[in-house]
Design a protein around this motif. Sequence first.
Motif, short mmCIF file in Angstrom:
data_model
loop_
_atom_site.label_atom_id
_atom_site.label_comp_id
_atom_site.label_asym_id
_atom_site.label_seq_id
_atom_site.Cartn_x
_atom_site.Cartn_y
_atom_site.Cartn_z
N VAL A 32 0.84 -1.20 0.00
CA VAL A 32 0.00 0.00 0.00
C VAL A 32 0.88 1.25 0.00
O VAL A 32 0.60 2.22 -0.72
N GLN A 33 1.95 1.23 0.77
CA GLN A 33 2.84 2.39 0.83
C GLN A 33 3.49 2.68 -0.51
O GLN A 33 3.69 3.84 -0.88
N VAL A 34 3.79 1.65 -1.28
CA VAL A 34 4.33 1.83 -2.63
C VAL A 34 3.31 2.57 -3.48
O VAL A 34 3.64 3.48 -4.24
N LYS A 35 2.04 2.21 -3.36
CA LYS A 35 0.98 2.88 -4.13
C LYS A 35 0.83 4.33 -3.70
O LYS A 35 0.63 5.21 -4.53
N PHE A 36 0.93 4.60 -2.40
CA PHE A 36 0.86 5.98 -1.92
C PHE A 36 2.00 6.82 -2.49
O PHE A 36 1.79 7.94 -2.92
N ARG A 37 3.21 6.27 -2.50
CA ARG A 37 4.35 7.02 -3.04
C ARG A 37 4.18 7.28 -4.53
O ARG A 37 4.59 8.33 -5.04
N ALA A 38 3.57 6.35 -5.23
CA ALA A 38 3.40 6.48 -6.68
C ALA A 38 2.35 7.52 -7.07
O ALA A 38 2.27 7.89 -8.23
N THR A 39 1.59 8.02 -6.11
CA THR A 39 0.60 9.06 -6.44
C THR A 39 1.27 10.34 -6.92
O THR A 39 0.62 11.15 -7.58
N THR A 40 2.55 10.52 -6.63
CA THR A 40 3.25 11.72 -7.09
C THR A 40 3.37 11.74 -8.61
O THR A 40 3.59 12.81 -9.19
N ASP A 41 3.24 10.60 -9.26
CA ASP A 41 3.30 10.53 -10.72
C ASP A 41 1.93 10.66 -11.37
O ASP A 41 1.81 10.53 -12.59
N HIS A 100 -4.21 5.50 -8.55
CA HIS A 100 -5.18 6.39 -9.18
C HIS A 100 -6.36 6.64 -8.23
O HIS A 100 -6.85 7.76 -8.11
N SER A 101 -6.78 5.59 -7.55
CA SER A 101 -7.85 5.71 -6.56
C SER A 101 -7.42 6.58 -5.39
O SER A 101 -8.19 7.40 -4.90
N PHE A 102 -6.17 6.41 -4.94
CA PHE A 102 -5.68 7.22 -3.83
C PHE A 102 -5.65 8.71 -4.19
O PHE A 102 -5.91 9.56 -3.35
N ARG A 109 -11.12 14.42 -0.30
CA ARG A 109 -10.89 14.62 1.13
C ARG A 109 -11.48 13.48 1.97
O ARG A 109 -11.97 13.69 3.08
N VAL A 110 -11.41 12.26 1.46
CA VAL A 110 -11.88 11.08 2.18
C VAL A 110 -10.85 10.74 3.25
O VAL A 110 -9.65 10.66 2.96
N LYS A 111 -11.30 10.57 4.47
CA LYS A 111 -10.39 10.31 5.59
C LYS A 111 -10.35 8.84 5.99
O LYS A 111 -9.46 8.40 6.70
#
Length: 125
Positions: A32-41, A100-102, A109-111
């Motif tokens: 999951v953390q890999v996906k979060f980091r990839a949101t910068t792209d 993409h979902s993140f 602003r989903v918490k």
Amino acid sequence: FQSSNITVSCNTKSPIERQFQAIYTHEKLKEVQVKFRATTDCHALSTLQKGSICTYKVVEDMIFGDRPTEVKFIVVFNRDNHGIKCKCLLFEFRSIMCRHSFVVLGIERVKEIHSIYALLRWRRT
């Protein structure tokens, strides 16, 4: 044992990442953390809203060979129940939410994600 007794730190201040931190095994949290980091792209370009359904066009910057390119994904978000579905179908195939979902969850602003996106088989319990 380690997943139950040791806490892996979060990479972001996202409440969604913290939610996964609290329930997922270490290995699944790292994915999951890999996906979060990839949101910068990834960047949301446009939105179409029809009632509570919002359709986002998310563009991801990628490199194929030596050439930069953009790949477009469609993400549909339901504001009533926080349901989300991406054209990449990562969740449907690998049972993990995609970058993409993140991106869309951040814009909206989903918490906290719905429990259907945190499958029981990846949980510490």
